[in-house]
Design an enzyme around this catalytic site. Structure first.
Site, PDB file in Angstrom:
ATOM      1  N   THR A   1       0.090  -8.559 -13.444  1.00  0.00           N
ATOM      2  CA  THR A   1      -1.275  -8.749 -12.961  1.00  0.00           C
ATOM      3  C   THR A   1      -2.252  -8.047 -13.908  1.00  0.00           C
ATOM      4  OG1 THR A   1      -1.251  -6.730 -11.631  1.00  0.00           O
ATOM      5  CG2 THR A   1      -0.397  -8.747 -10.591  1.00  0.00           C
TER       6      THR A   1
ATOM      7  N   ASP B   1       3.666   0.483  -8.186  1.00  0.00           N
ATOM      8  CA  ASP B   1       3.183   1.256  -9.334  1.00  0.00           C
ATOM      9  C   ASP B   1       2.967   2.719  -8.958  1.00  0.00           C
ATOM     10  OD1 ASP B   1       1.020   0.929  -7.679  1.00  0.00           O
ATOM     11  OD2 ASP B   1      -0.320   0.097  -9.209  1.00  0.00           O
TER      12      ASP B   1
ATOM     13  N   ASP C   1       0.844  -1.199   0.000  1.00  0.00           N
ATOM     14  CA  ASP C   1       0.000   0.000   0.000  1.00  0.00           C
ATOM     15  C   ASP C   1       0.876   1.244   0.000  1.00  0.00           C
ATOM     16  OD1 ASP C   1      -1.805   2.121   0.669  1.00  0.00           O
ATOM     17  OD2 ASP C   1      -3.156   0.643   1.524  1.00  0.00           O
TER      18      ASP C   1
END
Length: 246
Positions: free
Chosen positions: A225, A187, A151
């Site tokens: 993913t 990301d 996170d």
């Protein structure tokens, strides 16, 4: 481990980020969040849990007995729903993967994959990875560590909640064997820059990348993913960091 973002409307600060925000007093590798268990995930606990779940213990884990073999041991911290974890274990059958996650639906989903696809080289501990490392594994016990898309805690006031900060990395590095590796991926560019600064500052770690910015090409074993593929099509970046324990 990816956790839900705060949904308040306070804007993200554009100020440069420090290497470390003030770290939370107690290091945790997770944030508990709500999630609904599907019937398949519930059944997976009953059907496959006895084989693939390793109960948390304050005593050292007999890794060879848990996996039924001796092989390089890779720790994954926070695997979400476990899709990437399952794929990596399948393309690296000669490695053992000990995977820590507290989110029950995610644990159930990975148990289901392991059982239905006969992924024999995964074991799951549904517990905080810090305590697993310190009590069940100990120092110089790991051949590799994976932490993918933790996170980012975008808002400045929440940066203290970020996992990748110096106190955690100092602790984690001692658990990796000399010659072992640490692989991070994110990301969120500001977080990637913080990760790079923290890892470069750790004396026990050396960067394996010779790129000018220090980031590594995505290793072949890490799959893209669905979320990552969607982001790449939109022009979003993904940053991999691969460091080696000296």
């Amino acid at each position: 481990m990816t956790t839900p973002e705060d949904t308040s409307t306070t804007p993200v600060s554009d100020a440069p980020e420090a290497t470390d925000a003030p770290f939370m007093r107690t290091i945790k590798t997770y944030v508990l969040r709500a999630g609904r268990m599907g019937p398949g995930q519930t059944r997976a606990f009953e059907q496959f849990g006895p084989k693939f779940l390793v109960p948390y213990s304050a005593e050292r884990l007999d890794v060879q007995a848990s996996f039924g073999r001796s092989a390089p041991l890779i720790l994954e911290i926070g695997f979400g729903m476990g899709d990437a974890t399952a794929k990596i274990a399948q393309v690296r059958p000669d490695d053992n993967f000990l995977c820590c996650e507290v989110h029950e639906p995610g644990v159930g989903a990975l148990l289901k994959r392991c059982g239905e696809e006969s992924i024999a080289n995964i074991r799951i501990v549904q517990h905080d990875a810090i305590e697993v490392m310190d009590n069940m594994l100990g120092e110089n016990s790991l051949d590799g560590v994976h932490i993918f898309f933790p996170d980012p805690w975008h808002k400045s006031r929440h940066h203290k909640r970020r996992l990748i900060q110096s106190p955690f990395i100092q602790r984690l590095a001692r658990h990796i064997k000399p010659g072992g590796y640490l692989h991070l991926a994110t990301d969120w560019q500001p977080y990637s820059e913080q990760m790079m600064a923290v890892l470069r500052a750790e004396a026990l770690l050396v960067n394996t990348s010779d790129a000018a910015d220090g980031f590594a090409a995505k290793p072949d074993y890490r799959p893209l993913t669905k979320f990552e593929n969607r982001g790449l099509k939109l022009g979003h970046g993904v940053w991999d960091l691969v460091f080696r324990r000296v």
